[in-house]
Structures are given as C-alpha cells and as structure tokens.
Design an enzyme around this catalytic site. Structure first.
Site, PDB file in Angstrom:
ATOM      1  N   LYS A  13       0.825  -1.215   0.000  1.00  0.00           N
ATOM      2  CA  LYS A  13       0.000   0.000   0.000  1.00  0.00           C
ATOM      3  C   LYS A  13       0.859   1.264   0.000  1.00  0.00           C
ATOM      4  CE  LYS A  13      -1.985  -1.179   3.905  1.00  0.00           C
ATOM      5  NZ  LYS A  13      -1.305  -2.451   4.197  1.00  0.00           N
ATOM      6  N   ARG A  87      -9.747   0.656   8.461  1.00  0.00           N
ATOM      7  CA  ARG A  87      -9.391  -0.720   8.821  1.00  0.00           C
ATOM      8  C   ARG A  87     -10.530  -1.414   9.551  1.00  0.00           C
ATOM      9  NH1 ARG A  87      -3.437   0.327   8.682  1.00  0.00           N
ATOM     10  NH2 ARG A  87      -2.364  -1.657   8.947  1.00  0.00           N
ATOM     11  N   ARG A 126      11.609  -5.444   4.963  1.00  0.00           N
ATOM     12  CA  ARG A 126      11.280  -4.018   4.766  1.00  0.00           C
ATOM     13  C   ARG A 126      12.165  -3.081   5.579  1.00  0.00           C
ATOM     14  NH1 ARG A 126       5.226  -1.942   5.390  1.00  0.00           N
ATOM     15  NH2 ARG A 126       5.287  -3.029   7.399  1.00  0.00           N
ATOM     16  N   ARG A 160      11.054  -1.142  11.189  1.00  0.00           N
ATOM     17  CA  ARG A 160       9.981  -0.862  12.145  1.00  0.00           C
ATOM     18  C   ARG A 160       9.970  -1.866  13.293  1.00  0.00           C
ATOM     19  NH1 ARG A 160       4.729   0.015   8.503  1.00  0.00           N
ATOM     20  NH2 ARG A 160       3.860  -1.194  10.205  1.00  0.00           N
ATOM     21  N   ARG A 171      -0.953  -8.816  13.639  1.00  0.00           N
ATOM     22  CA  ARG A 171      -1.435  -7.867  12.620  1.00  0.00           C
ATOM     23  C   ARG A 171      -2.280  -8.576  11.570  1.00  0.00           C
ATOM     24  NH1 ARG A 171       4.246  -5.590  11.222  1.00  0.00           N
ATOM     25  NH2 ARG A 171       3.283  -4.353   9.576  1.00  0.00           N
TER      26      ARG A 171
HETATM   27  P1  ADP Z   1       1.108  -1.922   7.633  1.00  0.00           P
HETATM   28  O1  ADP Z   1       2.287  -1.451   6.869  1.00  0.00           O
HETATM   29  O2  ADP Z   1       1.340  -3.168   8.414  1.00  0.00           O
HETATM   30  O3  ADP Z   1      -0.148  -2.016   6.840  1.00  0.00           O
HETATM   31  P2  ADP Z   1       0.617   0.616   9.008  1.00  0.00           P
HETATM   32  O4  ADP Z   1       1.855   1.406   8.935  1.00  0.00           O
HETATM   33  O5  ADP Z   1      -0.518   0.996   8.138  1.00  0.00           O
HETATM   34  O6  ADP Z   1       0.947  -0.940   8.845  1.00  0.00           O
HETATM   35  O7  ADP Z   1       0.103   0.573  10.515  1.00  0.00           O
HETATM   36  C1  ADP Z   1       0.956   0.249  11.585  1.00  0.00           C
HETATM   37  C2  ADP Z   1       0.137   0.113  12.869  1.00  0.00           C
HETATM   38  O8  ADP Z   1      -0.529   1.354  13.156  1.00  0.00           O
HETATM   39  C3  ADP Z   1      -1.000  -0.922  12.819  1.00  0.00           C
HETATM   40  O9  ADP Z   1      -0.552  -2.230  13.134  1.00  0.00           O
HETATM   41  C4  ADP Z   1      -1.940  -0.365  13.895  1.00  0.00           C
HETATM   42  O10 ADP Z   1      -1.471  -0.632  15.193  1.00  0.00           O
HETATM   43  C5  ADP Z   1      -1.838   1.141  13.669  1.00  0.00           C
HETATM   44  N1  ADP Z   1      -2.822   1.631  12.662  1.00  0.00           N
HETATM   45  C6  ADP Z   1      -2.540   2.197  11.455  1.00  0.00           C
HETATM   46  N2  ADP Z   1      -3.664   2.557  10.813  1.00  0.00           N
HETATM   47  C7  ADP Z   1      -4.691   2.200  11.624  1.00  0.00           C
HETATM   48  C8  ADP Z   1      -6.118   2.286  11.519  1.00  0.00           C
HETATM   49  N3  ADP Z   1      -6.710   2.815  10.435  1.00  0.00           N
HETATM   50  N4  ADP Z   1      -6.856   1.815  12.559  1.00  0.00           N
HETATM   51  C9  ADP Z   1      -6.279   1.293  13.653  1.00  0.00           C
HETATM   52  N5  ADP Z   1      -4.953   1.177  13.827  1.00  0.00           N
HETATM   53  C10 ADP Z   1      -4.153   1.628  12.819  1.00  0.00           C
HETATM   54  P1  ADP Z   2       2.227  -1.854   3.193  1.00  0.00           P
HETATM   55  O1  ADP Z   2       2.218  -0.354   3.175  1.00  0.00           O
HETATM   56  O2  ADP Z   2       1.008  -2.449   2.561  1.00  0.00           O
HETATM   57  O3  ADP Z   2       2.491  -2.426   4.544  1.00  0.00           O
HETATM   58  P2  ADP Z   2       4.807  -1.606   1.790  1.00  0.00           P
HETATM   59  O4  ADP Z   2       4.531  -0.726   0.628  1.00  0.00           O
HETATM   60  O5  ADP Z   2       5.517  -1.018   2.944  1.00  0.00           O
HETATM   61  O6  ADP Z   2       3.434  -2.336   2.274  1.00  0.00           O
HETATM   62  O7  ADP Z   2       5.609  -2.887   1.242  1.00  0.00           O
HETATM   63  C1  ADP Z   2       6.076  -3.918   2.118  1.00  0.00           C
HETATM   64  C2  ADP Z   2       7.467  -4.387   1.671  1.00  0.00           C
HETATM   65  O8  ADP Z   2       7.346  -5.096   0.423  1.00  0.00           O
HETATM   66  C3  ADP Z   2       8.459  -3.261   1.411  1.00  0.00           C
HETATM   67  O9  ADP Z   2       9.724  -3.703   1.805  1.00  0.00           O
HETATM   68  C4  ADP Z   2       8.388  -3.026  -0.116  1.00  0.00           C
HETATM   69  O10 ADP Z   2       9.623  -2.553  -0.635  1.00  0.00           O
HETATM   70  C5  ADP Z   2       8.067  -4.431  -0.629  1.00  0.00           C
HETATM   71  N1  ADP Z   2       7.162  -4.447  -1.799  1.00  0.00           N
HETATM   72  C6  ADP Z   2       6.087  -3.643  -2.013  1.00  0.00           C
HETATM   73  N2  ADP Z   2       5.444  -3.988  -3.169  1.00  0.00           N
HETATM   74  C7  ADP Z   2       6.129  -5.047  -3.678  1.00  0.00           C
HETATM   75  C8  ADP Z   2       5.959  -5.863  -4.870  1.00  0.00           C
HETATM   76  N3  ADP Z   2       4.937  -5.659  -5.716  1.00  0.00           N
HETATM   77  N4  ADP Z   2       6.847  -6.854  -5.074  1.00  0.00           N
HETATM   78  C9  ADP Z   2       7.863  -7.077  -4.209  1.00  0.00           C
HETATM   79  N5  ADP Z   2       8.082  -6.342  -3.083  1.00  0.00           N
HETATM   80  C10 ADP Z   2       7.228  -5.346  -2.814  1.00  0.00           C
END
Ligand code: ADP
Ligand code: ADP
Ligand code: ZN
Length: 218
Positions: A13, A87, A126, A160, A171
């Site tokens: 995302k 979420r 990551r 992270r 998660r």
């Molecule tokens: P990911 O990359 O795993 O999708 P995010 O960076 O979006 O994670 O979120 C990291 C953490 O922040 C989540 O595990 C949760 O604890 C909190 N968080 C983020 N967005 C939300 C949301 N919309 N509602 C509740 N908790 C959230």
């Molecule tokens: P989210 O925001 O959904 O948690 P991220 O964009 O942070 O996901 O991506 C998670 C990890 O996977 C990062 O290390 C990123 O560089 C890698 N990644 C993202 N998209 C792809 C893809 N299409 N193929 C391979 N690796 C990816």
C-alpha cells in the site's frame, strides 16, 4: 479523485501510494505514518498508541478517525489516497460521512491481493528512510548504495519495531477479523477493484493506473 488502498500488512500500500502521489498529484494519507509521527512527538496520544502498535493490534477508531478528520480539513481538494485507513467498518462509515461533509466522495477501492507467505517475506525485508519515507526491501527493492537513501541521500534507514514475526501474526489476525469485511462492503457498493499484489512493483502500478484511467474518463 479519492481512493482507498486496501490490503494486509506488507501488501504494498505505502509503496503504491507514494507513486500515485508523485504521478497523479494525489495526497497520501497513511494513518500508520501519522501514528508513528505522534509517537515521536511525545504527546499523550503518542504514548497511548505506542504499546498497541508494537503488539500489532489496532488503535481505537476514535483516534484514527480524529487524525483523518484533521487532514481532510486542511486538504486542498486535490484528492486523497487513503493508505491503511479505513481498517474497520466503523472507520469506513466515518470516512463516508467526513467526505460527504466536505462535498466529496469515494471513487475507488483498490484491493492489493497477496498471500500470507509473501507477506512474511515482505515484512521481514522491509526498511524505510527515516527522512523522506521511501520504502525499501532487502531483496525486491534494495537501495542502490547500501545504507543510503536513493531519493534523498539520507543514511537514516530504519526497520519498524512491529516488523517482527510475532507482531506480524497479530497484525494478520487483526486484518482478517476486522479489516477484511471491508472487501465485501466495498464490493457491494460497486467500488472494489482487486489487483494482483504479488506481481512486481511496476506491474502493480500499471494495473492501478489502468483502473484509475478507466474510472477517471467518463
Ligand atoms: P502496515 O504497513 O502493516 O499495513 P501501518 O503502517 O498501516 O501498517 O500501521 C501500523 C500500525 O498502526 C498498525 O498495526 C496499527 O497498530 C496502527 N494503525 C494504522 N492505521 C490504523 C487504523 N486505520 N486503525 C487502527 N490502527 C491503525
Ligand atoms: P504496506 O504499506 O502495505 O504495509 P509496503 O509498501 O511497505 O506495504 O511494502 C512492504 C514491503 O514489500 C516493502 O519492503 C516493499 O519494498 C516491498 N514491496 C512492495 N510492493 C512489492 C511488490 N509488488 N513486489 C515485491 N516487493 C514489494
Ligand atoms: Zn530518503
């Protein structure tokens, strides 16, 4: 145009949101980034959410809805990419109300489909730039020069605290229990557009561009 990027942790995302911001002039709203920023700012709210985030649980709806509301108020009508929000169904309802109040609507929900095995690999490799937020991966997207950000040259590259196998398990559970019902919810509203999130980053970007071009032209 307002769009949601929906998918489990590690689906890509943030990676796609940053591209869309650059290529389409939309504004990325990541509740995860906002919460991480709140943690380092030493506020009461930051202290409250730190332990919850590290454990991999969801922060309460009122906190994240409040964060989004503030951003929508200050937004200049360029359109938003919601990354990691909503979420829960309560957050989805709140978003609809907030957008309506600002005379706006949701145009598309892009679902990034990825299987759980891939997520473990994504999360464990990551790292991000602490200065500009660029997202990297040890295997699939390493920085050109080890320890240095391609985009801004910073050496402040970080992993992270919640990107560990134990927190990831929680998660994923939170995602399946509380977030995945949104897939059916947005499907029923006719807004859902699934894409193959297992494809390489460029391919995923092309799939999303195709969808946005189609809904953008009448
Ligand atoms: P990911 O990359 O795993 O999708 P995010 O960076 O979006 O994670 O979120 C990291 C953490 O922040 C989540 O595990 C949760 O604890 C909190 N968080 C983020 N967005 C939300 C949301 N919309 N509602 C509740 N908790 C959230
Ligand atoms: P989210 O925001 O959904 O948690 P991220 O964009 O942070 O996901 O991506 C998670 C990890 O996977 C990062 O290390 C990123 O560089 C890698 N990644 C993202 N998209 C792809 C893809 N299409 N193929 C391979 N690796 C990816
Ligand atoms: Zn950087």
């Amino acid at each position: 145009m307002n769009i949601i990027l929906l998918g489990p942790p590690g689906a890509g995302k943030g990676t796609q949101a940053r591209r869309l911001e650059k290529e389409r002039g939309l504004i990325q709203l990541s509740t995860g980034d906002m919460l991480r920023e709140a943690r380092t700012s030493g506020t009461e709210m930051g202290r409250k959410v730190a332990a919850i985030m590290d454990a991999g649980e969801l922060v309460t709806d009122d906190i994240v809805i409040g964060l989004i509301e503030e951003k929508l108020k200050s937004g200049e009508g360029r359109g938003f990419i919601f990354d990691g929000f909503p979420r829960t169904l309560a957050q989805a309802d709140a978003l609809e109300d907030l957008l309506a109040r600002h005379g706006q609507k949701l145009d598309a929900v892009i679902e990034l489909r990825v299987d759980d095995d891939a997520l473990v690999k994504r999360i464990s490799g990551r790292y991000t730039c602490g200065d500009c937020g660029e997202v990297y991966h040890d295997d699939t997207k390493p920085s050109a020069e080890a320890g240095k950000c391609d985009k801004c040259g910073s050496t402040n590259l970080k992993r992270r605290a919640d990107d560990n196998p134990e927190a990831l398990k929680t998660r994923l559970m939170e995602y399946y229990k509380k977030t995945s019902p949104l897939i059916g919810y947005y499907y029923a509203k006719g807004l859902l557009h699934p894409v193959d999130g297992l494809a390489p980053i460029e391919d995923v970007a092309r799939q999303i561009a195709g969808i946005l071009d189609r809904i953008g032209s009448p």
